[in-house]
Write a protein that holds these residues in place. Sequence first.
Motif, PDB file in Angstrom:
ATOM      1  N   ILE B  83     104.737  78.889 -39.861  1.00 21.28           N
ATOM      2  CA  ILE B  83     105.203  77.779 -39.010  1.00 21.28           C
ATOM      3  C   ILE B  83     106.719  77.898 -38.851  1.00 21.28           C
ATOM      4  O   ILE B  83     107.466  77.067 -39.377  1.00 21.28           O
ATOM      5  N   PRO B  84     107.233  78.917 -38.161  1.00 20.75           N
ATOM      6  CA  PRO B  84     108.689  79.112 -38.082  1.00 20.75           C
ATOM      7  C   PRO B  84     109.443  77.923 -37.485  1.00 20.75           C
ATOM      8  O   PRO B  84     110.571  77.647 -37.899  1.00 20.75           O
ATOM      9  N   ASP B  85     108.800  77.179 -36.555  1.00 16.72           N
ATOM     10  CA  ASP B  85     109.458  76.000 -35.978  1.00 16.72           C
ATOM     11  C   ASP B  85     109.800  74.976 -37.052  1.00 16.72           C
ATOM     12  O   ASP B  85     110.889  74.418 -37.083  1.00 16.72           O
ATOM     13  N   LEU B  86     108.810  74.755 -37.926  1.00 19.07           N
ATOM     14  CA  LEU B  86     109.016  73.788 -39.000  1.00 19.07           C
ATOM     15  C   LEU B  86     110.127  74.275 -39.925  1.00 19.07           C
ATOM     16  O   LEU B  86     110.983  73.504 -40.348  1.00 19.07           O
ATOM     17  N   TYR B  87     110.119  75.589 -40.216  1.00 22.92           N
ATOM     18  CA  TYR B  87     111.126  76.127 -41.135  1.00 22.92           C
ATOM     19  C   TYR B  87     112.520  75.936 -40.564  1.00 22.92           C
ATOM     20  O   TYR B  87     113.442  75.604 -41.290  1.00 22.92           O
ATOM     21  N   ASN B  88     112.678  76.112 -39.239  1.00 22.46           N
ATOM     22  CA  ASN B  88     114.000  75.949 -38.652  1.00 22.46           C
ATOM     23  C   ASN B  88     114.493  74.517 -38.760  1.00 22.46           C
ATOM     24  O   ASN B  88     115.684  74.279 -38.890  1.00 22.46           O
ATOM     25  N   SER B  89     113.569  73.547 -38.690  1.00 14.91           N
ATOM     26  CA  SER B  89     114.062  72.173 -38.714  1.00 14.91           C
ATOM     27  C   SER B  89     114.200  71.607 -40.126  1.00 14.91           C
ATOM     28  O   SER B  89     115.117  70.847 -40.376  1.00 14.91           O
ATOM     29  N   ILE B  90     113.312  71.959 -41.057  1.00 20.42           N
ATOM     30  CA  ILE B  90     113.433  71.355 -42.393  1.00 20.42           C
ATOM     31  C   ILE B  90     113.602  72.386 -43.495  1.00 20.42           C
ATOM     32  O   ILE B  90     113.363  72.101 -44.667  1.00 20.42           O
ATOM     33  N   GLY B  91     114.051  73.612 -43.142  1.00 15.51           N
ATOM     34  CA  GLY B  91     114.164  74.681 -44.137  1.00 15.51           C
ATOM     35  C   GLY B  91     114.993  74.308 -45.350  1.00 15.51           C
ATOM     36  O   GLY B  91     114.604  74.577 -46.490  1.00 15.51           O
ATOM     37  N   LEU B  92     116.135  73.639 -45.106  1.00 21.85           N
ATOM     38  CA  LEU B  92     117.016  73.263 -46.215  1.00 21.85           C
ATOM     39  C   LEU B  92     116.288  72.378 -47.212  1.00 21.85           C
ATOM     40  O   LEU B  92     116.379  72.573 -48.424  1.00 21.85           O
ATOM     41  N   TYR B  93     115.496  71.419 -46.693  1.00 18.63           N
ATOM     42  CA  TYR B  93     114.836  70.478 -47.596  1.00 18.63           C
ATOM     43  C   TYR B  93     113.660  71.124 -48.308  1.00 18.63           C
ATOM     44  O   TYR B  93     113.271  70.666 -49.378  1.00 18.63           O
ATOM     45  N   LEU B  94     113.115  72.212 -47.710  1.00 16.11           N
ATOM     46  CA  LEU B  94     112.080  72.959 -48.435  1.00 16.11           C
ATOM     47  C   LEU B  94     112.675  73.612 -49.674  1.00 16.11           C
ATOM     48  O   LEU B  94     112.097  73.547 -50.756  1.00 16.11           O
ATOM     49  N   SER B  95     113.855  74.240 -49.530  1.00 13.39           N
ATOM     50  CA  SER B  95     114.485  74.855 -50.709  1.00 13.39           C
ATOM     51  C   SER B  95     114.817  73.808 -51.744  1.00 13.39           C
ATOM     52  O   SER B  95     114.782  74.065 -52.938  1.00 13.39           O
ATOM     53  N   LEU B  96     115.140  72.595 -51.260  1.00 14.04           N
ATOM     54  CA  LEU B  96     115.558  71.563 -52.203  1.00 14.04           C
ATOM     55  C   LEU B  96     114.394  70.942 -52.965  1.00 14.04           C
ATOM     56  O   LEU B  96     114.612  70.108 -53.822  1.00 14.04           O
ATOM     57  N   ILE B  97     113.145  71.368 -52.684  1.00 12.12           N
ATOM     58  CA  ILE B  97     112.032  70.924 -53.531  1.00 12.12           C
ATOM     59  C   ILE B  97     112.292  71.374 -54.968  1.00 12.12           C
ATOM     60  O   ILE B  97     111.865  70.723 -55.922  1.00 12.12           O
TER      61      ILE B  97
END
Lengths: 188, 207
Positions: B83-97
């Motif tokens: 889901i590259p679209d999702l990664y572009n918009s919330i990627g930072l918060y994914l790493s912050l899990i």
Amino acid sequence: MSDLIKIIIVSIFAQNIILSKNLGLCPLVGSTNSRKNALGIGICVLIVNLISSILIYFIYKYLLVNTNTTYLKTIITILLIATLVQIIEIIMKKRFNSIYKSLGIYLPLTTTNCAVMGTVLLNISNNYNFIQMIVFTISSSIGFMLVLYIFSSIIEKVNKNVPSCFKGYPVAFIIAGITSMIFMNFSI
Amino acid sequence: MKNIFKNNIVLSLCLGLCPILAVSNNFEAAYLMGICVLVVLLLSNTIISLIRKLIPENIIIPSYILIIATLVTVIEILVNKFIPDLYNSIGLYLSLITVNCVIFGRAISYASKNTVFKSIIDALTIGIGYLLVISFIGLIREFLGNNTITLIDKTSEILNLPRMIYRIVPNSTYFPINLFQISAGGFIILGIIIAIFNKVKEKTKNE
């Protein structure tokens, strides 16, 4: 020069790390109940943020990019921050015992503070050069400290006379929301 | 059931707030984020309870951080691939899990002391509680702030389903209220939800 000033204004006010990017909320609502605490947390974040940003900048640029392993950035960042906090804690305990005692519990808690890791990851994703990176890190930590300080002075006064179900976290969030609206005006 | 409603980790302890406020201005992003947290929590609780007897007492924290960071990296790579679209918009918060207190808190306080089966149940209930809160806030904020509800948008290609974005109130002069799309609205809504939660808790206690 003008782009540096732009970075400073944007990262302190318009895109404040707490109020606009929503990072570092746990210390905001969890442990900010006096102005002294706010300064303690703010200083810890500033120190850890600055040192870890500089280290990660060089590790990312010269090690991870060259070996084509940029996907390791999350692991490297969190390990480095955790180690750094431990080292700073040991040094502080030996050399500056009085500061260590006044910072108390807040220093180890900076490991799991999203504000620190968020700033480091933002440095990487924004592609800053070295000077821009330093300026961004310092000014976003100052923005963090500023919001914490303003917030704690409001909450000291407000928390006494609110309905019982609003006491504690809920009123903190609503104050944060109103403060956030004020800070939003800088972005227009 | 107790973990999902009565002791909901977000509403009663205020842990793991960053994604809850940052990602929740869109319903789809909110529930996908909730699912990511649920998966990481489930895997980390399982792994940690499996190897809890192997880790020496004094390196508990660094080794847990390493396990969680590895799992987060795996999720990040998967999301980036599918889901590259999702990664572009919330990627930072994914790493912050990685630094999400919910996952670390459950690892320290539950998975390191209990058996695998119990830890899995604990992770499932806590994770579902988290998912419910984040999707509920996402629903309210997207409805009030944008007058739409996005069920499937970014995942439509991998799921092979049509995009589903619904407008709720047609031709209204009051909607949308932009305040709820920016972070200020998120703070206020979460504050009100926690206040209602506290009130209900007080009432049920008295009865």
